[in-house]
Design a protein around this motif. Sequence first.
Motif, mmCIF file in Angstrom:
data_model
loop_
_atom_site.group_PDB
_atom_site.id
_atom_site.type_symbol
_atom_site.label_atom_id
_atom_site.label_comp_id
_atom_site.label_asym_id
_atom_site.label_seq_id
_atom_site.Cartn_x
_atom_site.Cartn_y
_atom_site.Cartn_z
ATOM 1 N N VAL A 171 0.849 -1.195 0.000
ATOM 2 C CA VAL A 171 0.000 0.000 0.000
ATOM 3 C C VAL A 171 0.885 1.245 0.000
ATOM 4 C CG1 VAL A 171 -1.785 1.272 1.234
ATOM 5 C CG2 VAL A 171 -1.812 -1.234 1.231
ATOM 6 N N ALA A 172 0.676 2.125 -0.980
ATOM 7 C CA ALA A 172 1.425 3.375 -1.067
ATOM 8 C C ALA A 172 0.743 4.438 -0.227
ATOM 9 C CB ALA A 172 1.504 3.836 -2.519
ATOM 10 N N ALA A 173 1.547 5.182 0.523
ATOM 11 C CA ALA A 173 0.988 6.203 1.409
ATOM 12 C C ALA A 173 1.874 7.437 1.415
ATOM 13 C CB ALA A 173 0.849 5.672 2.833
ATOM 14 N N ALA A 174 1.218 8.603 1.426
ATOM 15 C CA ALA A 174 1.929 9.871 1.561
ATOM 16 C C ALA A 174 1.434 10.651 2.768
ATOM 17 C CB ALA A 174 1.769 10.711 0.296
ATOM 18 N N GLY A 175 0.510 10.054 3.539
ATOM 19 C CA GLY A 175 -0.056 10.726 4.697
ATOM 20 C C GLY A 175 -0.356 9.752 5.805
ATOM 21 N N PRO A 176 -0.795 10.252 6.961
ATOM 22 C CA PRO A 176 -0.913 9.413 8.162
ATOM 23 C C PRO A 176 -1.975 8.325 8.086
ATOM 24 C CG PRO A 176 -1.793 11.625 8.560
ATOM 25 C CD PRO A 176 -1.084 11.670 7.246
ATOM 26 N N MET A 177 -3.142 8.612 7.538
ATOM 27 C CA MET A 177 -4.232 7.638 7.566
ATOM 28 C C MET A 177 -3.896 6.387 6.767
ATOM 29 S SD MET A 177 -7.832 9.719 7.411
ATOM 30 C CE MET A 177 -7.501 10.339 5.765
ATOM 31 N N ILE A 178 -3.379 6.587 5.556
ATOM 32 C CA ILE A 178 -3.091 5.428 4.716
ATOM 33 C C ILE A 178 -1.859 4.698 5.227
ATOM 34 C CG2 ILE A 178 -2.761 4.621 2.359
ATOM 35 C CD1 ILE A 178 -4.165 7.029 1.331
ATOM 36 N N ALA A 179 -0.892 5.431 5.820
ATOM 37 C CA ALA A 179 0.257 4.756 6.422
ATOM 38 C C ALA A 179 -0.189 3.834 7.547
ATOM 39 C CB ALA A 179 1.260 5.783 6.931
ATOM 40 N N LYS A 180 -1.132 4.293 8.358
ATOM 41 C CA LYS A 180 -1.647 3.449 9.441
ATOM 42 C C LYS A 180 -2.395 2.244 8.872
ATOM 43 C CE LYS A 180 -3.036 5.451 13.151
ATOM 44 N NZ LYS A 180 -3.821 6.249 14.135
ATOM 45 N N TYR A 181 -3.153 2.473 7.814
ATOM 46 C CA TYR A 181 -3.859 1.364 7.160
ATOM 47 C C TYR A 181 -2.857 0.333 6.630
ATOM 48 C CZ TYR A 181 -6.519 -1.219 3.689
ATOM 49 O OH TYR A 181 -7.085 -2.227 2.939
ATOM 50 N N ALA A 182 -1.762 0.811 6.035
ATOM 51 C CA ALA A 182 -0.743 -0.113 5.528
ATOM 52 C C ALA A 182 -0.183 -0.968 6.660
ATOM 53 C CB ALA A 182 0.380 0.660 4.846
ATOM 54 N N GLY A 183 0.001 -0.367 7.836
ATOM 55 C CA GLY A 183 0.477 -1.130 8.977
ATOM 56 C C GLY A 183 -0.529 -2.152 9.455
ATOM 57 N N ARG A 184 -1.809 -1.843 9.338
ATOM 58 C CA ARG A 184 -2.850 -2.753 9.804
ATOM 59 C C ARG A 184 -3.100 -3.892 8.813
ATOM 60 N NH1 ARG A 184 -8.174 0.220 11.094
ATOM 61 N NH2 ARG A 184 -8.624 -1.764 12.153
ATOM 62 N N PHE A 185 -3.101 -3.580 7.516
ATOM 63 C CA PHE A 185 -3.599 -4.568 6.554
ATOM 64 C C PHE A 185 -2.680 -4.831 5.368
ATOM 65 C CE2 PHE A 185 -7.468 -2.630 8.458
ATOM 66 C CZ PHE A 185 -7.940 -3.761 9.102
ATOM 67 N N GLY A 186 -1.604 -4.068 5.210
ATOM 68 C CA GLY A 186 -0.736 -4.264 4.056
ATOM 69 C C GLY A 186 0.305 -5.339 4.285
#
Length: 334
Positions: A171-186
């Motif tokens: 999961v590519a992320a440039a901000g906090p919400m998607i970075a947290k999602y990547a940690g949870r489900f990526g």
Amino acid sequence: MLRIGYKASAEQFTPGELADFTVLAEELGFDSAFISDHFQPWRHTGGHAPHALVWLGATAARTSRIQLGTSVLTPTFRHQPAMIAQAFGTLGSMFPGRIILGVGTGEGLNEVPAIGCEWPERKERFARLREAIRLIRKLWREERVSFEGDFYRTESATIYDRPDSMIPIYVAAAGPMIAKYAGRFGDGFICTSGKDPSLYSETLIPNLEAGLSQQERQTEDVDRMIEIKLSFDTDVRQAKEDTRFWGALALSPEQKMTVEDPLEMEKLADSLTSDQTASRWIVTADPDEVVEKIRPYADLGFNHLVFHAPGPDQARFLRQFSEHVMPRLRTAFG
């Protein structure tokens, strides 16, 4: 363990050239190669935009060891998630253990011209991505999938050709919400280099780790991949000038996000000086400087370094990099 990858610059070279470069990268010891999935390139003049999935299959057939993936693909607009599940299921069954699905929320430049959609706000794009990933994984796990989401639905759908094990989703992320999602489900996390150091140390990595903690996952459960923008050449003046083709990368997110025409993007990028275009890149002729510029990323836990070179002679870069830089990186961070 350190992994070193090659970014196959789909916006700059023909698909055949990219395949040749990737074959060479495998021969020279690279561990992975990633292609971006653009419907249109960052610039019209001299630009290219091959279909990433077609390229992955053709290039996997020409190589034997190197892992291949998208960095990144948007499985929510011009790509319907069930079709991505089918395509990557096929790739994974043909080339087991070698295929990675890298995903992101997308950009208007790629989606709007292809399907004529209204480009939604980030909140909706993120919601679509989360739902798409749930559906893709469900189709890989189950035989008959009836799915009713907010954006996508299937009815008794089956992916008949799928790999024995799940294909990793980065999961590519440039901000906090998607970075947290990547940690949870990526299975992996993707970002790019050359931005404000605080973005990585204060926003992306802390939120990635918070996501891991929320799901009681371990650090090694998520591959930390970063695309390193590196213009390395024994002629440092040439290394700096090479960055001009990629001037769009030096534009702000606000400048880029709403641009839907590569001609307009090209005009914005060409208004920048070479000093400005070089600002996103490590520009050097010194391999030891490359190691020191990468050290802060390695200290943050990035273990998968994918190198994007801006110059027109990619074979020259690959050979110089493998001779002068790669051994130092493996010694320093491997």
